[in-house]
Design a protein around this motif. Structure first.
Motif, PDB file in Angstrom:
ATOM      1  N   VAL A   3       0.834  -1.205   0.000  1.00 19.67           N
ATOM      2  CA  VAL A   3       0.000   0.000   0.000  1.00 19.67           C
ATOM      3  C   VAL A   3       0.868   1.254   0.000  1.00 19.67           C
ATOM      4  CG1 VAL A   3      -1.694   1.336   1.292  1.00 19.67           C
ATOM      5  CG2 VAL A   3      -1.925  -1.156   1.123  1.00 19.67           C
ATOM      6  N   VAL A   4       1.877   1.271   0.863  1.00 20.12           N
ATOM      7  CA  VAL A   4       2.768   2.438   0.927  1.00 20.12           C
ATOM      8  C   VAL A   4       3.493   2.618  -0.412  1.00 20.12           C
ATOM      9  CG1 VAL A   4       4.866   3.348   2.004  1.00 20.12           C
ATOM     10  CG2 VAL A   4       3.062   2.333   3.422  1.00 20.12           C
ATOM     11  N   ASN A  37       2.439   1.683  -3.368  1.00 24.10           N
ATOM     12  CA  ASN A  37       1.463   2.207  -4.333  1.00 24.10           C
ATOM     13  C   ASN A  37       1.194   3.687  -4.102  1.00 24.10           C
ATOM     14  OD1 ASN A  37       1.056  -0.122  -5.811  1.00 24.10           O
ATOM     15  ND2 ASN A  37      -0.645  -0.844  -4.532  1.00 24.10           N
ATOM     16  N   ALA A  38       1.093   4.066  -2.848  1.00 19.95           N
ATOM     17  CA  ALA A  38       0.773   5.463  -2.529  1.00 19.95           C
ATOM     18  C   ALA A  38       1.941   6.396  -2.846  1.00 19.95           C
ATOM     19  CB  ALA A  38       0.372   5.597  -1.064  1.00 19.95           C
ATOM     20  N   ALA A  67       3.875   5.790  -5.576  1.00 20.23           N
ATOM     21  CA  ALA A  67       4.224   5.434  -6.962  1.00 20.23           C
ATOM     22  C   ALA A  67       4.782   6.642  -7.714  1.00 20.23           C
ATOM     23  CB  ALA A  67       3.009   4.876  -7.693  1.00 20.23           C
ATOM     24  N   LYS A  68       4.240   7.807  -7.438  1.00 21.29           N
ATOM     25  CA  LYS A  68       4.712   9.003  -8.139  1.00 21.29           C
ATOM     26  C   LYS A  68       6.195   9.253  -7.893  1.00 21.29           C
ATOM     27  CE  LYS A  68       3.867  13.864  -8.943  1.00 21.29           C
ATOM     28  NZ  LYS A  68       2.996  15.031  -8.771  1.00 21.29           N
ATOM     29  N   PHE A  69       6.721   8.705  -6.801  1.00 22.22           N
ATOM     30  CA  PHE A  69       8.107   8.974  -6.426  1.00 22.22           C
ATOM     31  C   PHE A  69       9.013   7.759  -6.585  1.00 22.22           C
ATOM     32  CE2 PHE A  69       5.013  11.343  -3.930  1.00 22.22           C
ATOM     33  CZ  PHE A  69       5.289  12.624  -4.378  1.00 22.22           C
ATOM     34  N   HIS A  90       7.989   5.070  -9.285  1.00 15.91           N
ATOM     35  CA  HIS A  90       7.705   4.387 -10.548  1.00 15.91           C
ATOM     36  C   HIS A  90       8.342   5.139 -11.715  1.00 15.91           C
ATOM     37  CE1 HIS A  90       5.543   2.403 -13.772  1.00 15.91           C
ATOM     38  NE2 HIS A  90       4.985   1.590 -12.912  1.00 15.91           N
ATOM     39  N   ALA A 109       7.578   5.582 -14.611  1.00 15.85           N
ATOM     40  CA  ALA A 109       6.677   6.350 -15.463  1.00 15.85           C
ATOM     41  C   ALA A 109       6.696   7.832 -15.100  1.00 15.85           C
ATOM     42  CB  ALA A 109       5.262   5.797 -15.357  1.00 15.85           C
ATOM     43  N   HIS A 110       7.139   8.131 -13.880  1.00 14.05           N
ATOM     44  CA  HIS A 110       7.135   9.525 -13.423  1.00 14.05           C
ATOM     45  C   HIS A 110       8.521  10.151 -13.466  1.00 14.05           C
ATOM     46  CE1 HIS A 110       2.943   9.428 -11.999  1.00 14.05           C
ATOM     47  NE2 HIS A 110       3.198   8.167 -11.691  1.00 14.05           N
ATOM     48  N   VAL A 166       3.416  13.637   1.325  1.00 10.74           N
ATOM     49  CA  VAL A 166       2.755  12.331   1.242  1.00 10.74           C
ATOM     50  C   VAL A 166       3.195  11.466   2.424  1.00 10.74           C
ATOM     51  CG1 VAL A 166       2.582  10.193  -0.089  1.00 10.74           C
ATOM     52  CG2 VAL A 166       2.407  12.402  -1.253  1.00 10.74           C
ATOM     53  N   LEU A 183       1.264  12.301   5.585  1.00 15.23           N
ATOM     54  CA  LEU A 183      -0.084  11.741   5.643  1.00 15.23           C
ATOM     55  C   LEU A 183      -0.055  10.235   5.874  1.00 15.23           C
ATOM     56  CD1 LEU A 183      -3.086  12.020   5.450  1.00 15.23           C
ATOM     57  CD2 LEU A 183      -2.908  12.077   2.947  1.00 15.23           C
ATOM     58  N   LEU A 184       0.847   9.549   5.172  1.00 13.15           N
ATOM     59  CA  LEU A 184       0.923   8.094   5.330  1.00 13.15           C
ATOM     60  C   LEU A 184       1.333   7.729   6.755  1.00 13.15           C
ATOM     61  CD1 LEU A 184       2.655   7.054   1.965  1.00 13.15           C
ATOM     62  CD2 LEU A 184       0.219   6.969   2.551  1.00 13.15           C
ATOM     63  N   GLY A 190      -1.438   7.999   9.078  1.00 10.29           N
ATOM     64  CA  GLY A 190      -2.330   6.848   8.978  1.00 10.29           C
ATOM     65  C   GLY A 190      -1.760   5.595   9.614  1.00 10.29           C
ATOM     66  N   VAL A 240      -1.867  16.510  -1.870  1.00  9.25           N
ATOM     67  CA  VAL A 240      -1.207  15.346  -1.272  1.00  9.25           C
ATOM     68  C   VAL A 240      -1.987  14.069  -1.619  1.00  9.25           C
ATOM     69  CG1 VAL A 240      -0.542  14.218   0.873  1.00  9.25           C
ATOM     70  CG2 VAL A 240      -0.167  16.672   0.587  1.00  9.25           C
ATOM     71  N   ALA A 252      -0.721  10.942  -3.803  1.00  8.01           N
ATOM     72  CA  ALA A 252      -0.678   9.601  -3.213  1.00  8.01           C
ATOM     73  C   ALA A 252      -1.512   8.601  -4.018  1.00  8.01           C
ATOM     74  CB  ALA A 252      -1.152   9.642  -1.765  1.00  8.01           C
ATOM     75  N   ALA A 267      -1.617   8.833  -7.397  1.00  7.33           N
ATOM     76  CA  ALA A 267      -1.144   9.024  -8.782  1.00  7.33           C
ATOM     77  C   ALA A 267      -1.243   7.723  -9.574  1.00  7.33           C
ATOM     78  CB  ALA A 267       0.298   9.533  -8.785  1.00  7.33           C
ATOM     79  N   LYS A 268      -0.984   6.619  -8.926  1.00  6.82           N
ATOM     80  CA  LYS A 268      -1.040   5.334  -9.632  1.00  6.82           C
ATOM     81  C   LYS A 268      -2.432   5.066 -10.199  1.00  6.82           C
ATOM     82  CE  LYS A 268      -0.045   0.450  -9.319  1.00  6.82           C
ATOM     83  NZ  LYS A 268       0.537  -0.675  -8.568  1.00  6.82           N
ATOM     84  N   ALA A 297       0.206   7.923 -16.953  1.00  8.60           N
ATOM     85  CA  ALA A 297       1.396   7.088 -17.093  1.00  8.60           C
ATOM     86  C   ALA A 297       1.127   5.653 -16.638  1.00  8.60           C
ATOM     87  CB  ALA A 297       2.547   7.691 -16.290  1.00  8.60           C
ATOM     88  N   LEU A 317      -5.734   3.703   4.029  1.00 13.30           N
ATOM     89  CA  LEU A 317      -4.614   4.304   4.741  1.00 13.30           C
ATOM     90  C   LEU A 317      -4.719   5.827   4.760  1.00 13.30           C
ATOM     91  CD1 LEU A 317      -1.988   4.117   6.244  1.00 13.30           C
ATOM     92  CD2 LEU A 317      -0.791   3.756   4.074  1.00 13.30           C
ATOM     93  N   GLU A 376      -7.385   6.957   7.067  1.00 16.39           N
ATOM     94  CA  GLU A 376      -6.901   6.804   8.442  1.00 16.39           C
ATOM     95  C   GLU A 376      -6.074   8.030   8.840  1.00 16.39           C
ATOM     96  OE1 GLU A 376      -7.368   4.989  11.743  1.00 16.39           O
ATOM     97  OE2 GLU A 376      -7.939   3.868   9.929  1.00 16.39           O
ATOM     98  N   GLY A 377      -5.230   8.441   7.927  1.00 19.33           N
ATOM     99  CA  GLY A 377      -4.382   9.600   8.199  1.00 19.33           C
ATOM    100  C   GLY A 377      -5.161  10.894   8.289  1.00 19.33           C
TER     101      GLY A 377
END
Lengths: 199, 199
Positions: free
Chosen positions: A156-157, A159-160, A162-164, A166, A168-169, A185, A188-189, A192, B156, B160, B162-163, B168, B188, B191-192
């Motif tokens: 989950v983390v 995926n959340a 991914a912008k940083f 993956h 593709a970005h 991000v 916030l994570l 949570g 944010v 988070a 973005a995927k 992309a 998640l 939750e945050g």
DNA sequence: CTGGTAACAGATGTCAAAATTTGTAACCTG
DNA sequence: CAGGTTACAAATTTTGACATCTGTTACCAG
């Protein structure tokens, strides 16, 4: 006339990396590699079954170096897990940003493999997820991070963020604000994931 | 000989959309559009300054339709903001998944504009961020979501996820597990964002 | 003066021939 | 027999002539 130097797989790999760096993944040919080594191109096929295998071996080498560098952060038991999580996520980004600047051609080669769903790419992601899982499991163990299943939470983390992480970005990583965005991000994570102070 | 039908900008737009849908963004030419309308291609240039502008106008039209559909969800005051946030994020994904299936060519046209940093793409993102900001502001107002700055928090949340919203990742949206992944990320994030039950 | 045309130059795309590259095979050699 | 060679077929890329497309201009009709 046999080559004076025995030409081991490692020499082929080093030459390939150099050619790849110089010519880029699209223009680099195994004939180029052979020429750089002073042998016929058939000789490099004695060491690697295909051009694809060569590219994968080179890419795997630097991905492994990255993995090891990140593993140091993931395993740094001096830092509390929440802090380590944040540092690690920033490091993943920083490592890739640095590679893009220093070796854009090699980075492009990685991009090609990832797009082709090569095991090099999927294995690398699995490695990173493993490190992330370890950090989160540490947090669960000392009670600082709340999770039922460290592996699922790691996904989950990942995926959340991914912008940083993956590819593709990758283009967006040149943007100066990207580090601050990741930090927000993370805030916030981590909010949570924080175990409730009172249930 | 002037054309019998006056040929307004809207007719050009409709013809372009049809050609784009049939031929795809790479093969569609303004000559094709003109032929479909029974005029010379120069006539098309009386209504749109360039091929790029034509593509943008068509794309903007369906993006606006999407925006309006999503706005309904964002503004649905019957649902509590946290629930609305989750539903809206899923809807953003669903709308794009549907478009890929139904009109892959038009979706590809949007991808080209986004890659070219066209204002069509940046405006669309701004629209979505506005809707997200409204949902979060609603949550802040009724005390169900904790935030200092609804707009910053919206950014944010958007980053988070973005995927699940950035083009992309369009290829990954075919994967059946993607909806469940988004749901877990939502868990998640919510939750945050949840206001602490006791401070 | 809005909205159309035809004719044009330069950019871009197409397509088949030619050249290069990939991968294999048959063959040397210490 | 590990590790090299040359020779070669098939796949891929490059090239270059040619066609089409884009965007502009000069011109025409109501």
């Amino acid at each position: 006339m046999p080559a004076r130097t025995p030409l081991d797989a490692n020499a082929v790999l080093a030459a390939t990396e150099e050619i790849l760096r110089r010519h880029g993944p699209d223009k680099a040919t195994v004939v180029d590699v052979a020429r750089a080594l002073g042998v016929s191109h058939a000789a490099v096929y004695k060491h690697f079954p295909s051009k694809q295998a060569l590219r994968e071996a080179v890419t795997r080498r630097w991905l492994d170096r990255n993995r090891d560098a990140l593993a140091v952060i993931a395993a740094d038991s001096a830092a509390p897990p929440a802090q380590r999580l944040r540092t690690w996520l920033h490091a993943v980004l920083a490592v890739k940003q640095a590679k893009i600047r220093q070796d854009p051609e090699l980075f492009a080669a990685y991009g090609i493999l990832a797009a082709a769903h090569s095991s090099v790419a999927t294995d690398h992601v699995a490695d990173l997820l493993g490190q992330l899982t370890a950090i989160i499991a540490d947090g669960a163990a000392d009670g600082s991070l709340r999770t039922d299943d460290a592996e699922a939470t790691a996904r989950v983390v990942f995926n959340a963020t991914a912008k940083f992480n993956h590819l593709a970005h990758a283009a967006e990583w040149q943007n100066p604000g990207v580090g601050a965005e990741l930090d927000e991000v993370c805030n916030l994570l981590l909010e949570g994931l924080r175990a409730p102070t009172s249930p």
